[in-house]
Design a protein around this motif. Structure first.
Motif, PDB file in Angstrom:
ATOM      1  N   ARG A   4       0.833  -1.211   0.000  1.00  0.00           N
ATOM      2  CA  ARG A   4       0.000   0.000   0.000  1.00  0.00           C
ATOM      3  C   ARG A   4       0.861   1.251   0.000  1.00  0.00           C
ATOM      4  O   ARG A   4       0.597   2.204  -0.746  1.00  0.00           O
ATOM      5  CB  ARG A   4      -0.914  -0.033   1.229  1.00  0.00           C
ATOM      6  N   GLU A   5       1.908   1.276   0.830  1.00  0.00           N
ATOM      7  CA  GLU A   5       2.767   2.449   0.928  1.00  0.00           C
ATOM      8  C   GLU A   5       3.524   2.681  -0.377  1.00  0.00           C
ATOM      9  O   GLU A   5       3.638   3.815  -0.850  1.00  0.00           O
ATOM     10  CB  GLU A   5       3.743   2.296   2.095  1.00  0.00           C
ATOM     11  N   GLU A   6       4.048   1.592  -0.976  1.00  0.00           N
ATOM     12  CA  GLU A   6       4.788   1.738  -2.225  1.00  0.00           C
ATOM     13  C   GLU A   6       3.878   2.225  -3.347  1.00  0.00           C
ATOM     14  O   GLU A   6       4.261   3.076  -4.150  1.00  0.00           O
ATOM     15  CB  GLU A   6       5.423   0.395  -2.602  1.00  0.00           C
ATOM     16  N   PHE A   7       2.663   1.700  -3.397  1.00  0.00           N
ATOM     17  CA  PHE A   7       1.733   2.099  -4.449  1.00  0.00           C
ATOM     18  C   PHE A   7       1.392   3.583  -4.340  1.00  0.00           C
ATOM     19  O   PHE A   7       1.409   4.317  -5.340  1.00  0.00           O
ATOM     20  CB  PHE A   7       0.463   1.248  -4.362  1.00  0.00           C
ATOM     21  N   LEU A   8       1.097   4.053  -3.122  1.00  0.00           N
ATOM     22  CA  LEU A   8       0.748   5.463  -2.954  1.00  0.00           C
ATOM     23  C   LEU A   8       1.940   6.370  -3.226  1.00  0.00           C
ATOM     24  O   LEU A   8       1.772   7.492  -3.709  1.00  0.00           O
ATOM     25  CB  LEU A   8       0.210   5.696  -1.543  1.00  0.00           C
ATOM     26  N   ASN A   9       3.148   5.903  -2.940  1.00  0.00           N
ATOM     27  CA  ASN A   9       4.330   6.707  -3.243  1.00  0.00           C
ATOM     28  C   ASN A   9       4.455   6.946  -4.747  1.00  0.00           C
ATOM     29  O   ASN A   9       4.806   8.050  -5.191  1.00  0.00           O
ATOM     30  CB  ASN A   9       5.587   6.022  -2.714  1.00  0.00           C
ATOM     31  N   TYR A  10       4.194   5.916  -5.539  1.00  0.00           N
ATOM     32  CA  TYR A  10       4.242   6.084  -6.992  1.00  0.00           C
ATOM     33  C   TYR A  10       3.087   6.956  -7.488  1.00  0.00           C
ATOM     34  O   TYR A  10       3.241   7.722  -8.435  1.00  0.00           O
ATOM     35  CB  TYR A  10       4.201   4.721  -7.686  1.00  0.00           C
ATOM     36  N   VAL A  11       1.907   6.826  -6.856  1.00  0.00           N
ATOM     37  CA  VAL A  11       0.762   7.649  -7.251  1.00  0.00           C
ATOM     38  C   VAL A  11       1.046   9.127  -7.023  1.00  0.00           C
ATOM     39  O   VAL A  11       0.728   9.986  -7.850  1.00  0.00           O
ATOM     40  CB  VAL A  11      -0.503   7.224  -6.476  1.00  0.00           C
ATOM     41  N   PHE A  12       1.673   9.457  -5.879  1.00  0.00           N
ATOM     42  CA  PHE A  12       1.902  10.845  -5.513  1.00  0.00           C
ATOM     43  C   PHE A  12       3.223  11.394  -6.040  1.00  0.00           C
ATOM     44  O   PHE A  12       3.548  12.547  -5.781  1.00  0.00           O
ATOM     45  CB  PHE A  12       1.884  10.996  -3.988  1.00  0.00           C
ATOM     46  N   GLU A  13       3.972  10.587  -6.761  1.00  0.00           N
ATOM     47  CA  GLU A  13       5.299  11.031  -7.180  1.00  0.00           C
ATOM     48  C   GLU A  13       5.221  12.240  -8.107  1.00  0.00           C
ATOM     49  O   GLU A  13       5.992  13.200  -7.975  1.00  0.00           O
ATOM     50  CB  GLU A  13       6.030   9.880  -7.883  1.00  0.00           C
ATOM     51  N   ASP A  14       4.279  12.236  -9.042  1.00  0.00           N
ATOM     52  CA  ASP A  14       4.146  13.362  -9.961  1.00  0.00           C
ATOM     53  C   ASP A  14       3.631  14.621  -9.274  1.00  0.00           C
ATOM     54  O   ASP A  14       3.777  15.723  -9.803  1.00  0.00           O
ATOM     55  CB  ASP A  14       3.187  13.000 -11.103  1.00  0.00           C
ATOM     56  N   LEU A  15       3.023  14.450  -8.104  1.00  0.00           N
ATOM     57  CA  LEU A  15       2.461  15.612  -7.401  1.00  0.00           C
ATOM     58  C   LEU A  15       3.511  16.337  -6.576  1.00  0.00           C
ATOM     59  O   LEU A  15       3.210  17.385  -5.992  1.00  0.00           O
ATOM     60  CB  LEU A  15       1.320  15.153  -6.477  1.00  0.00           C
ATOM     61  N   GLU A  16       4.719  15.778  -6.505  1.00  0.00           N
ATOM     62  CA  GLU A  16       5.811  16.389  -5.752  1.00  0.00           C
ATOM     63  C   GLU A  16       5.425  16.621  -4.302  1.00  0.00           C
ATOM     64  O   GLU A  16       5.589  17.700  -3.737  1.00  0.00           O
ATOM     65  CB  GLU A  16       6.241  17.702  -6.410  1.00  0.00           C
ATOM     66  N   LEU A  17       4.851  15.589  -3.676  1.00  0.00           N
ATOM     67  CA  LEU A  17       4.479  15.695  -2.269  1.00  0.00           C
ATOM     68  C   LEU A  17       5.724  15.628  -1.393  1.00  0.00           C
ATOM     69  O   LEU A  17       6.635  14.840  -1.656  1.00  0.00           O
ATOM     70  CB  LEU A  17       3.542  14.558  -1.877  1.00  0.00           C
ATOM     71  N   PRO A  18       5.809  16.431  -0.337  1.00  0.00           N
ATOM     72  CA  PRO A  18       6.907  16.280   0.626  1.00  0.00           C
ATOM     73  C   PRO A  18       6.846  14.922   1.307  1.00  0.00           C
ATOM     74  O   PRO A  18       5.788  14.299   1.389  1.00  0.00           O
ATOM     75  CB  PRO A  18       6.657  17.422   1.629  1.00  0.00           C
ATOM     76  N   ASN A  19       7.981  14.477   1.806  1.00  0.00           N
ATOM     77  CA  ASN A  19       8.036  13.164   2.448  1.00  0.00           C
ATOM     78  C   ASN A  19       7.118  13.091   3.656  1.00  0.00           C
ATOM     79  O   ASN A  19       6.521  12.062   3.935  1.00  0.00           O
ATOM     80  CB  ASN A  19       9.470  12.843   2.865  1.00  0.00           C
ATOM     81  N   MET A  20       6.994  14.208   4.391  1.00  0.00           N
ATOM     82  CA  MET A  20       6.143  14.209   5.571  1.00  0.00           C
ATOM     83  C   MET A  20       4.684  13.982   5.180  1.00  0.00           C
ATOM     84  O   MET A  20       3.959  13.238   5.837  1.00  0.00           O
ATOM     85  CB  MET A  20       6.280  15.527   6.322  1.00  0.00           C
TER      86      MET A  20
END
Length: 420
Positions: free
Chosen positions: A118-134
């Protein structure tokens, strides 16, 4: 010199370091698979993992080997078919005993499949959004729970012992166990006092009563002040944080000017809003309203994949929004959030109607209303009419999105903490 090797297991006893290297090596293929999954998934199903398949040829690693250069002559014993200089045709499905098989001459192979968490999938989903790590960490975190008292237990740690309840239980036990003895002791002491006034200390009845009194007092003193059975421990259980229910309305312009790229950007924004609301509400329902010249409530697939030609009448969506809220989601039971995505194009006269509907009807009935205009040009007439709502209602926000990378900065601006 010392070397530290990370051998933490992660899923089927695989090394976390090796998995991280694998994900980095095949990032492009995994990203493409995740993007395809986002298009096919529902917004409410975005928080689970994903099975990813990549071609086997992409997982092969380079190796060193000895080349068979020069001219080679080999003798095959028992050969009666070929003569010197004949060319041998390559076997189907590869050669050299590689063990590969396939249904065609190219030796096709199955794709390499593995599962993203779940965490890996959401990281790829949000990658283009340039979300901060926090922010990524907060969105991928597990639901929060709180400890709540749930009665008492007869066992537990000494830190959780409930002194008042334990002493109360011990007092009740002593009263129950020594009640008859105390009553008999009081009567015996009265009889003894009466006999001593009439007879002396040597009377047999006096001696007998003294022996009985001694026995009763010994029995009462033998009752422990507190017994392990009296101890009570505070029982605490973990329960989800209590929250009221919310409804999220997604309004999307599906006219001819809204292409697939803009719809994809809008979907990313809706996903981010949904995950944001899941941090505060346990139960969330999602309502999809699409509009062109007329509005309709549809399912999610039709919401994102339907495309109409012609003009745009935004007021039809606002009227349908109010109708659904009044019939199914009254303000006394539901917290309503609205997210509207459009390219801003609207009939000139209708934009004035939209502004009035928003000020008089929609904004008093919702907790928050976010409008994003997905365009790389100048703002349209709907934008200028909506700016007049900002001074009237503090829980209305609007921003402009040009690229997917703008989604998170816009989202952060829309939902930043307001000064009190």
């Amino acid at each position: 010199m010392s070397y530290l090797i990370d051998r933490r297991p992660q899923g089927k006893k695989k090394s976390a370091v090796n998995r991280k290297r694998f994900l980095q090596r095949h990032k492009a293929q995994i990203k493409d698979a995740v993007n395809r999954a986002v298009k096919e998934r529902s917004i409410t199903d975005i928080e689970s993992g994903e099975n990813v398949s990549i071609p086997v040829k992409d997982t092969n690693e380079p190796t060193f080997g000895h080349a068979s250069g020069g001219v080679w002559e080999q003798v095959f014993p028992g050969n009666s078919e070929y003569l010197k200089g004949d060319r041998i045709q390559r076997p189907d499905g590869g050669g050299g005993g590689s063990g590969r098989a396939g249904n065609n001459a190219q030796g096709a192979e199955d794709d390499f499949a593995f599962e993203l968490s779940r965490e890996e999938f959401l990281n790829y989903v949000f990658e283009d959004l340039e979300l901060p790590n926090m922010v990524k960490t907060r969105l991928t975190a597990t639901p929060e729970y709180k400890n709540q008292r749930a009665g008492y237990n007869m066992s537990g740690s000494m830190a959780n012992i409930h002194v008042l309840r334990s002493v109360r239980g011990a007092l009740g036990r002593r009263i129950a166990m020594g009640g008859s003895s105390r009553k008999r002791l009081a009567l015996a002491e009265q009889e003894l006092a009466g006999l001593l006034l009439v007879t002396g200390e040597c009377d047999s009845r006096v001696v007998k009563l003294k022996a009985e009194i001694h026995q009763l007092r010994t029995r009462l003193h033998a009752i422990p002040f507190i017994d392990p059975l009296d101890l009570r421990y505070t029982n605490r259980i973990k329960v989800p944080k209590p929250s009221s229910q919310a409804v999220m309305f997604c309004i999307l312009d599906v006219s001819g000017s809204m292409d697939e790229a803009r719809k994809e950007t809008a979907k990313r924004f809706f996903i981010l809003l949904y995950l944001f609301l899941t941090r505060a509400y346990e139960k969330i329902e999602v309502v999809f309203i699409r509009h062109h010249t007329s509005a309709a409530e549809v399912d999610e697939h039709e919401f994102f994949h339907s495309r109409e030609s012609g003009g745009t009448v935004v007021s039809s969506a606002l009227r349908l929004l109010m109708k659904i809220m009044q019939e199914r989601y009254p303000g006394s039971d539901w917290n309503s959030y609205v997210a509207q995505a459009s390219d801003g194009d609207n009939w000139e006269n209708d934009s004035v109607i939209c502004r009035q509907l928003m000020i008089d009807n929609v904004m008093p009935a919702v907790q928050y209303y976010a409008y994003v205009e997905i365009t790389d040009g100048v703002p349209q007439n709907l934008w200028y009419e909506y700016t007049k709502i900002l001074n009237r209602h503090s829980h209305f926000a609007m921003q402009k999105i040009e690229t997917p990378a703008d989604i998170y900065p816009v989202f952060r601006e829309l939902f930043k903490k307001q000064p009190k």
